[in-house]
Write a protein that holds these residues in place. Structure first.
Motif, short mmCIF file in Angstrom:
data_model
loop_
_atom_site.label_atom_id
_atom_site.label_comp_id
_atom_site.label_asym_id
_atom_site.label_seq_id
_atom_site.Cartn_x
_atom_site.Cartn_y
_atom_site.Cartn_z
N VAL A 107 18.25 -19.91 -20.82
CA VAL A 107 18.41 -21.14 -21.62
C VAL A 107 19.89 -21.37 -21.86
CG1 VAL A 107 16.21 -21.11 -22.85
CG2 VAL A 107 18.15 -19.86 -23.80
N LYS A 108 20.24 -22.64 -22.05
CA LYS A 108 21.63 -22.93 -22.39
C LYS A 108 21.92 -22.34 -23.76
CE LYS A 108 22.76 -26.96 -19.71
NZ LYS A 108 22.97 -28.41 -19.70
N ASP A 109 23.16 -21.93 -23.96
CA ASP A 109 23.52 -21.33 -25.26
C ASP A 109 23.23 -22.29 -26.41
OD1 ASP A 109 24.33 -18.92 -24.39
OD2 ASP A 109 26.45 -19.45 -24.20
N PHE A 110 22.61 -21.78 -27.46
CA PHE A 110 22.46 -22.58 -28.69
C PHE A 110 22.77 -21.68 -29.88
CE2 PHE A 110 18.23 -20.84 -27.98
CZ PHE A 110 17.81 -20.48 -29.23
N HIS A 111 23.13 -22.29 -30.99
CA HIS A 111 23.56 -21.51 -32.15
C HIS A 111 22.37 -20.99 -32.92
CE1 HIS A 111 27.84 -22.46 -31.85
NE2 HIS A 111 27.43 -23.63 -31.39
N PHE A 112 21.97 -19.76 -32.59
CA PHE A 112 20.81 -19.21 -33.31
C PHE A 112 21.25 -18.52 -34.59
CE2 PHE A 112 22.11 -16.06 -30.23
CZ PHE A 112 22.17 -14.89 -30.98
N SER A 113 22.59 -18.40 -34.82
CA SER A 113 23.01 -17.91 -36.13
C SER A 113 24.12 -18.82 -36.64
CB SER A 113 23.44 -16.45 -36.04
OG SER A 113 24.68 -16.33 -35.41
N SER A 114 24.76 -18.42 -37.70
CA SER A 114 25.73 -19.30 -38.36
C SER A 114 26.89 -19.63 -37.44
CB SER A 114 26.22 -18.60 -39.62
OG SER A 114 27.54 -18.87 -39.87
N LEU A 115 27.50 -20.78 -37.70
CA LEU A 115 28.66 -21.17 -36.90
C LEU A 115 29.88 -20.31 -37.21
CD1 LEU A 115 28.36 -25.05 -37.06
CD2 LEU A 115 28.07 -23.65 -35.05
N HIS A 116 29.77 -19.43 -38.20
CA HIS A 116 30.85 -18.49 -38.47
C HIS A 116 30.96 -17.52 -37.31
CE1 HIS A 116 31.80 -19.33 -42.68
NE2 HIS A 116 30.53 -19.61 -42.83
N MET A 117 29.81 -17.32 -36.62
CA MET A 117 29.73 -16.29 -35.56
C MET A 117 29.71 -16.97 -34.19
SD MET A 117 29.00 -13.54 -37.41
CE MET A 117 28.13 -12.41 -36.33
N PRO A 118 30.31 -16.30 -33.20
CA PRO A 118 30.18 -16.84 -31.84
C PRO A 118 28.74 -16.65 -31.37
CG PRO A 118 31.34 -14.74 -31.82
CD PRO A 118 31.10 -15.08 -33.26
N ILE A 119 28.35 -17.40 -30.33
CA ILE A 119 26.98 -17.23 -29.80
C ILE A 119 26.92 -15.89 -29.08
CG2 ILE A 119 25.27 -18.11 -28.18
CD1 ILE A 119 26.35 -20.91 -28.75
N GLU A 120 26.00 -15.05 -29.52
CA GLU A 120 25.94 -13.71 -28.93
C GLU A 120 24.81 -13.64 -27.92
OE1 GLU A 120 27.05 -10.47 -31.32
OE2 GLU A 120 27.39 -11.77 -33.05
N PRO A 121 24.83 -12.60 -27.08
CA PRO A 121 23.78 -12.47 -26.08
C PRO A 121 22.42 -12.30 -26.76
CG PRO A 121 25.58 -10.94 -25.65
CD PRO A 121 25.84 -11.54 -26.98
N PHE A 122 21.38 -12.95 -26.22
CA PHE A 122 20.04 -12.65 -26.73
C PHE A 122 18.99 -12.85 -25.65
CE2 PHE A 122 19.47 -17.13 -27.24
CZ PHE A 122 18.12 -17.38 -27.46
N PHE A 123 17.85 -12.24 -25.87
CA PHE A 123 16.74 -12.47 -24.93
C PHE A 123 15.50 -12.79 -25.73
CE2 PHE A 123 16.75 -7.81 -25.47
CZ PHE A 123 15.43 -7.55 -25.76
N MET A 124 14.59 -13.53 -25.07
CA MET A 124 13.34 -13.93 -25.73
C MET A 124 12.18 -13.32 -24.98
SD MET A 124 13.94 -17.91 -26.70
CE MET A 124 14.91 -18.48 -25.37
N MET A 125 11.10 -13.05 -25.69
CA MET A 125 9.88 -12.57 -25.05
C MET A 125 8.68 -13.06 -25.86
SD MET A 125 10.27 -8.61 -26.03
CE MET A 125 10.25 -8.06 -27.70
N ILE A 126 7.52 -12.97 -25.22
CA ILE A 126 6.29 -13.39 -25.90
C ILE A 126 5.70 -12.16 -26.59
CG2 ILE A 126 3.93 -14.27 -25.53
CD1 ILE A 126 5.81 -16.41 -24.65
N MET A 127 5.49 -12.22 -27.90
CA MET A 127 4.89 -11.08 -28.59
C MET A 127 4.21 -11.56 -29.87
SD MET A 127 6.49 -7.41 -29.50
CE MET A 127 6.44 -6.90 -27.82
N PRO A 128 2.95 -11.97 -29.77
CA PRO A 128 2.26 -12.60 -30.91
C PRO A 128 2.24 -11.73 -32.17
CG PRO A 128 1.00 -12.88 -28.91
CD PRO A 128 2.11 -11.95 -28.57
N SER A 129 2.31 -10.39 -32.04
CA SER A 129 2.23 -9.55 -33.23
C SER A 129 3.46 -9.70 -34.12
CB SER A 129 2.07 -8.09 -32.82
OG SER A 129 3.20 -7.72 -32.05
N GLU A 130 4.53 -10.28 -33.61
CA GLU A 130 5.77 -10.38 -34.39
C GLU A 130 5.97 -11.75 -35.03
OE1 GLU A 130 7.82 -8.00 -35.12
OE2 GLU A 130 6.83 -6.49 -33.87
N TYR A 131 5.11 -12.70 -34.72
CA TYR A 131 5.35 -14.05 -35.25
C TYR A 131 5.31 -14.07 -36.77
CZ TYR A 131 4.29 -15.53 -30.47
OH TYR A 131 4.28 -15.67 -29.13
N ARG A 132 6.32 -14.71 -37.35
CA ARG A 132 6.35 -14.80 -38.81
C ARG A 132 6.45 -16.23 -39.33
NH1 ARG A 132 11.19 -11.69 -39.95
NH2 ARG A 132 10.97 -12.40 -42.10
#
Lengths: 112, 865
Positions: free
Chosen positions: B664-689
Motif C-alpha cells: 500500500v502507499k504510505d499513509f500516516h498510521f501514527s502521529s505526524l510527529h513521527m515519520p511513517i515507519e515500516p509496517f505490515f498488515m495481515m488478516i487475524m479476526p481474533s485481534e480485531y478491537r
C-alpha cells in the motif's frame, strides 16, 4: 628686622599671651605689642583683625561689644580655656626652638 | 579745610569695594582708625597729617581683604556638609502624596501604566501557577527521590528509549537485587465495562499493578487495608470518582462489580487521586494475580509490554543497579536490549512538557517586559513635567541616592497597585485558563509559602526593572538646566526610549510570527493528506464481541448510508504493536527492521480509501490470503526488497508464513510527529478491537440511531459508545491546539500593551511639541506633512523591530518545527504579515493621534495663557 614668616608664626602666641593677662581690644593689643617689643615687632594694624577673627573661629578667643569709658563701643576679646592650652603649648614649642637654636649657635649662653 | 568725618566716610567707601568688609568688621576698623588718629593728634600732628598717619597704620584694604578671604575659605572648607538622615519619615508622606497627585493629574498615563503592568503580571501569575501545577506532578510521593521507571533501549535502535519491559522482569529484580526495596509493573488494559446493579458504564483507564504499587506511590487509600487489597486475585481498587459513580454515598469496599459481564470483582479499596497530579492516569486498579488467574503465563520473558517501576534503597549506586537489571534481562531474554537509564518518576511528566514550560514561561516574561518598557518609556518621556520637582529636591539637598529611592519607591507602589489588580484579573480569568490548559489550578496555591514568595519576588523584580531606568535617569538630571527655565528634559533619553520601543515591538512581532506558524502547523495537520480518509468514519470498540463482529457488520451494511465497514486492531493514533523479528525472502543475516503490525479485514482498503502502490489487497476470493501479508512502501524500502509481490514473508510470533500480495502507499498510521515507519498488515479476526464504519455525510443522526438499535440487538449488555475518527485524530494535536490558542491570547495582550505604550508615548511627544506643530501650521505646513513628520520616526522604529524579530522568530520556529516529521514550511508571508500588522497598529495609533494634533487650531496650540 624680624622676617615676615617669623612674624606670622609669632602673631597668635603673642596675642594669646596678651589676652592671658585680661580682656582687651584691637587697638590696645597693637599698642602693647609695640611697647613691649620696643618697636622691633612692626605689625600692620589692619592685619590684626583677620587674625583675631581666625582665632575666634578656632575657639581660642571669644569677643563681645561693650561701651568703653570714652563712650566708644569696643569689641573686647577674651582668651578661652582652649586658648590657654594653646598658649602653654606654643610657649613650650618656642622655648624648645629657642634652646635648640642657642645650643647650636652659642652653647655657652645656655644655662639650664 | 580738612573734614575728619568726610575723610573717614571716603575711606570706608574704599573698604566697601571688597565684599568681605561687612558691617561688623567695618565698625572694628573705623574704631581702630579713630583710636590711631587720636593718638597721632596727642603726639602733636595736625588733623590731616594725623589722619594720613592713622590710615597708613591700619594698612591697605587689598591686603586686609585678602586675609579675610583666606579666613572665609577656611570657614567654608571647615563647614561640615549637610548629611541628611538616610531615612526621613517626614518625606515619605510627601513621596506618597506626589505619587497620588501624579496618578490623579495624569489619569491616562497612570491608566496605561497600571493596566499594562497588571495585565503583564496577571499573565505571569497565570503561567507560573500553571507551571507550578505541572512541576508538582508526581511530587507528592513519599519516597519520590528513590522512585524510578526502567527505560530500556529500543530493540532495533538501542539509542531510542523504550518504556516496555518483559513481564517477569519486575518480580525477578526484586528477588535478586537487595537495592530494590519494592517494584511494580503497570499494564494498561484499556476500556472495560463495569456493572453494579443498574449502573453500567465503560471505564477507560483500567490498569493492572503489583501489590507494591501501594508502597511505592503515595496515592492515599481512603478505604481498605493497603496490605490486603490484592490478597484476592479478583479484587479491584477504585478511585474516589469511580467509586462515587457506582456507589454514590454508599461504602464501596465489600461491594462486587461485574467487569465485562464476565468477572465478579470485589472492591477492596478506594484511592484518592484527584488532588494528586501524576503521570499515571487510571480509574481503577486490578492485580497481576488476576492475569495469572486468567491463565496468562507470568514467566514469559518474550511478553514485552509492561512498564516497570522500582523503589531503590536511598544509598544505591544507580549505575550499578542499572547494570544489574540489564544482567537479569540478558540472562533471561538475550535478544532484548538492556536498561538505558533509570528515570526518576517525578521527572517523567516534567521531561515530557519541559518544552511547553520553557516556552510559556518565556512568553509570560516577554509580556511582562513589554509592560515594564511601557512604564520606563512613559516615565522618562514625562520627565519634563517632573524636572522642576526633581531640581527643587536636588537644590534642597536631595542626594542622587534619595532620588533613586524615591523613583524606585514610586515604581514599587505602582507595581503594588498593579499586582492587586493582577490578582483580581487572575481570579476572573482562572476558569477560562483552566479550561484551556485542562489543569486544576487554583489561587489557593498562592497560600503556599514558596509560590507566594515567588510572586512577591516577581512583583518586586517588576517594580525594580520598570523603575530603575527612570530612577537613574531622573537622578542624573542637572538641576541648573531645568531651573534656568528651558527644559530639554523630555527629550533626554529619547534614544534609549526608541531602543525600548524597538525591543517592545520586536517581542510583539516574534509572538505574532510564532502564533501564525503554530496555527499554520495545526492547519497543516488538520488538512494534510494523511494517505487515508478520516472524515465520516465512525468507530466503535468491539469489547468482548469479536465473534459476533462479522454478523453485526453484515447487518449494518444493509443501511444505505453505511458505505463500508472494516474491522481492525488499532486506530491510527500511534505505533501500536511492533516486532523486529520477521524474516523474508533474501533477508541478510544481520538485517533487522522494526515493523508495526496491523491486523485488518478485507474491507480495510475500501473503508479507509488507502491506495495500493503495487499488487493487490486481501480478497475473500483468494482463500490463501488468510495467511498473506500486505506491506507499506516504507517497509519495502527498509527491507531493501525489489519487486516484493510474490516473495515470502514470515512473522514468527504467530508462526505465520505467507506471500507478500501487495504494497500500500504510505499513509500516516501514527502521529505526524513521527515519520511513517515500516509496517505490515495481515488478516487475524481474533485481534480485531474496533469496527470502523464509513458513513454518508447525509443523515448522520439517523445512521447513528440505526447503528445503536442494531448494536442493542446483538449485545444488549454492552452499551454502544461511538466516536468519529477525525475528532480522535485531532486530539493527538491537542497540545498544539492549546498552545496555539494560549499563544494567540498572549500575543494579543502583548500587542495591546505595546500599542497602549506607543499611544502614551506619542501623546506626550505631541503635547511637548504642540507649539512646534502650531508654528509649522502657521508657516504653511499641511496636515499631511505634519502627520508624516511624526509618524516617520516611529514607523522607522517598528521596521527596525521587524528586522530584529524576523531572524529571531525564524530560529525559534525552526526549532519548534523540528518536533514534527511532517511539517509546514516557514512561509515568508507570515513574516511579512506579522511585520505589516505591527506597522499597521503603530501607524493607526500614531496617525490618529498626530492627525488630531495637526488638525487643531494653531491659535489654540500657540496660546500660552
Amino acid at each position: 628686622m624680624i622676617s615676615k614668616t617669623l612674624m606670622a608664626a609669632s602673631t597668635r602666641p603673642i596675642i594669646l599671651a596678651i589676652l592671658s593677662k585680661g580682656e582687651d581690644y584691637g587697638y590696645s593689643i597693637i599698642q602693647k605689642v609695640k611697647n613691649i617689643s620696643g618697636g622691633s615687632l612692626e605689625w600692620t594694624d589692619g592685619m590684626l583683625y583677620p587674625v583675631l577673627q581666625r582665632m575666634e573661629m578656632d575657639d581660642l578667643i571669644v569677643s563681645k561689644w561693650t561701651l568703653s569709658g570714652e563712650n566708644r563701643p569696643r569689641r573686647y576679646y577674651k582668651i578661652t580655656p582652649k586658648g590657654r592650652k594653646e598658649l602653654a603649648s606654643e610657649l613650650n614649642s618656642w622655648r624648645n626652638v629657642w634652646q635648640a637654636l642657642v645650643r647650636l649657635a652659642d652653647p655657652l649662653l645656655v644655662q639650664d | 579745610m580738612f573734614n575728619l568725618e568726610k575723610a573717614i566716610k571716603k575711606w570706608k567707601k574704599n573698604l566697601l569695594k571688597h565684599d568681605v568688609f561687612e558691617d561688623g568688621l567695618l565698625a572694628d576698623f573705623e574704631l581702630h582708625l579713630r583710636d590711631a588718629y587720636d593718638a597721632q593728634r596727642r603726639a602733636g600732628l595736625d588733623e590731616e597729617a594725623a589722619f594720613c598717619m592713622a590710615v597708613s597704620q591700619v594698612g591697605t584694604a587689598d591686603s586686609i581683604a585678602s586675609e579675610y578671604i583666606k579666613n572665609r575659605l577656611v570657614l567654608l572648607n571647615r563647614r561640615s556638609p549637610l548629611h541628611p538622615g538616610k531615612f526621613m519619615p517626614a518625606l515619605v508622606w510627601n513621596y506618597i502624596k506626589i505619587v497620588l497627585r501624579n496618578l490623579k493629574k495624569y489619569k491616562a498615563y497612570s491608566l496605561i501604566n497600571i493596566t499594562g503592568l497588571a495585565v503583564g503580571l496577571a499573565c505571569c501569575t497565570l503561567i507560573f501557577l500553571w507551571v507550578s501545577v505541572e512541576l508538582s506532578t508526581d511530587g507528592f510521593h513519599k519516597d519520590g527521590d528513590n522512585l524510578y521507571r526502567i527505560i530500556r533501549g529500543d530493540s532495533v535502535d538501542p539509542t531510542r528509549p523504550s518504556v516496555v519491559t518483559p513481564l517477569p522482569l519486575s518480580p525477578a529484580i526484586k528477588e535478586e537485587l537487595p537495592e530494590v526495596l519494592a517494584s511494580t509493573r503497570i499494564q494498561y488494559v484499556g476500556r472495560r465495562l463495569f456493572r453494579y446493579e443498574n449502573m453500567i458504564s465503560y471505564e477507560n483507564n483500567c490498569m493492572v499493578v503489583d501489590e507494591d504499587f501501594f508502597n511505592m506511590f503515595s496515592f492515599p487509600l481512603i478505604a481498605g487495608d493497603p496490605s490486603a487489597v490484592f490478597s484476592d486475585p479478583y479484587a479491584v481498587v477504585l478511585t474516589e470518582a469511580t467509586a462515587q459513580k457506582y456507589f454514590g454515598a454508599e461504602e464501596a469496599v465489600g461491594k462486587t462489580i461485574i467487569v465485562d459481564n464476565r468477572y465478579s470483582c470485589l472492591v477492596t479499596g478506594v484511592l484518592s487521586k484527584e488532588e494528586y497530579p501524576s503521570h499515571i492516569q487510571f480509574d481503577c486498579l486490578f492485580s497481576f494475580r488476576l492475569l495469572a488467574a486468567l491463565g496468562v503465563d507470568m514467566e514469559e520473558w518474550q511478553d514485552v509490554s509492561y512498564l516497570a517501576y522500582v523503589l531503590l534503597h536511598p544509598e544505591s549506586d544507580l549505575d550499578y543497579v542499572r547494570e544489574k537489571i540489564s544482567d537479569v534481562i540478558t540472562r533471561n531474554a538475550p535478544e532484548y536490549s538492556t536498561v538505558q537509564r533509570l528515570q526518576l518518576v517525578k521527572d517523567i511528566h516534567n521531561e515530557r512538557i519541559r518544552g511547553y514550560i520553557i516556552g510559556f514561561s518565556t512568553v509570560a516574561i516577554m509580556v511582562l517586559i513589554v509592560a515594564c518598557i511601557n512604564f520606563m518609556n512613559l516615565s522618562t518621556a514625562r520627565s519634563g513635567y517632573r524636572a522642576k520637582e526633581i531640581s527643587m529636591r536636588k537644590v534642597a539637598g536631595a542626594q542622587r541616592s534619595d532620588l533613586i529611592k524615591q523613583f524606585l519607591g514610586e515604581s514599587f507602589l505602582m507595581t503594588l497597585i498593579a499586582f492587586v489588580l493582577a490578582i483580581l484579573l487572575v481570579s476572573l480569568f482562572l476558569p477560562q485558563f483552566e479550561h484551556i490548559t485542562e489543569d486544576r489550578i487554583s489561587l489557593d496555591q498562592l497560600k503556599g509559602f514558596t509560590l507566594l514568595v515567588g510572586f512577591v519576588a516577581i512583583a518586586l523584580l517588576t517594580g525594580f526593572l520598570s523603575g530603575i531606568y527612570p530612577a537613574l535617569f531622573f537622578a542624573k538630571m542637572h538641576p541648573l538646566t531645568v531651573l534656568k527655565g528651558y527644559t530639554r528634559a523630555g527629550r533626554q533619553g529619547a534614544s534609549v526610549r526608541k531602543g525600548l520601543v524597538v525591543v517592545q515591538f520586536s517581542l510583539s512581532v516574534i509572538l505574532i510570527i510564532c502564533t501564525f506558524t503554530i496555527l499554520k502547523q495545526i492547519h497543516f495537520v488538520n488538512s494534510s493528506d494523511l494517505g487515508y480518509t478520516k472524515e465520516n468514519i465512525l468507530y466503535v470498540g468491539l469489547g468482548e464481541f469479536r465473534e459476533n463482529a462479522d454478523a453485526i457488520k453484515q447487518d449494518l451494511l444493509n443501511h444505505p448510508d453505511i458505505k463500508s465497514i472494516s474491522l481492525i486492531d488499532n486506530l491510527f493514533l500511534g505505533y501500536g504493536w511492533g516486532t523486529d523479528n520477521p524474516e523474508w525472502e533474501g533477508k541478510a543475516e544481520e538485517h533487522k527492521v522494526q515493523f508495526s503490525v496491523r491486523t485488518v479485514d478485507y474491507d480495510f482498503l475500501e473503508t479507509f480509501q488507502v491506495e495500493m502502490a503495487e499488487g493487490r489487497f486481501f480478497s475473500e476470493t483468494f482463500p490463501s490470503d488468510k495467511g498473506a501479508f500486505v506491506l507499506n512502501e516504507a517497509a519495502v524500502k527498509a527491507m531493501n526488497m525489489e519487486s516484493p509481490v510474490g516473495k515470502w514473508f514470515r512473522y514468527p510470533y504467530y508462526d505465520r508464513e505467507g506471500m507478500i500480495i501487495g504494497v500500500v502507499k504510505d499513509f500516516h498510521f501514527s502521529s505526524l510527529h513521527m515519520p511513517i515507519e515500516p509496517f505490515f498488515m495481515m488478516i487475524m479476526p481474533s485481534e480485531y478491537r474496533y469496527m470502523c464504519m464509513r458513513i454518508s455525510s447525509q443523515g448522520i443522526r439517523d445512521t447513528i440511531n440505526f447503528i445503536g438499535e442494531k448494536w442493542k440487538t446483538y449485545s444488549p449488555n454492552f452499551p454502544i459508545e461511538y466516536r468519529f475518527l477525525d475528532q480522535t485524530v485531532g486530539q493527538m494535536y491537542q497540545s498544539e491546539q492549546r498552545s496555539g490558542q494560549l499563544l494567540g491570547y498572549f500575543t494579543a495582550i502583548a500587542i495591546l500593551i505595546s500599542t497602549l505604550g506607543l499611544f502614551g508615548l506619542i501623546s506626550f511627544m505631541l503635547e511637548q511639541r504642540s507649539k512646534e506643530i502650531g508654528i509649522r501650521r502657521v508657516l504653511g505646513s499641511s496636515v499631511g506633512g505634519i502627520v508624516n513628520l511624526f509618524t516617520k520616526t516611529f514607523l522607522k522604529l517598528v521596521i527596525v523591530a521587524n528586522v530584529v524579530a524576523w531572524p529571531a522568530s525564524f530560529w525559534i520556529m525552526n526549532q519548534w518545527l523540528k518536533n514534527y516529521a511532517y511539517k509546514t514550511g516557514l512561509s515568508w508571508w507570515i513574516f511579512v504579515a506579522a511585520g505589516l500588522s505591527a506597522v499597521m497598529v503603530a501607524f493607526l495609533t500614531i496617525g490618529i493621534q498626530t492627525l488630531r494634533a495637526a488638525m487643531a487650531n494653531p491659535a489654540d496650540l500657540l496660546r500660552y495663557e
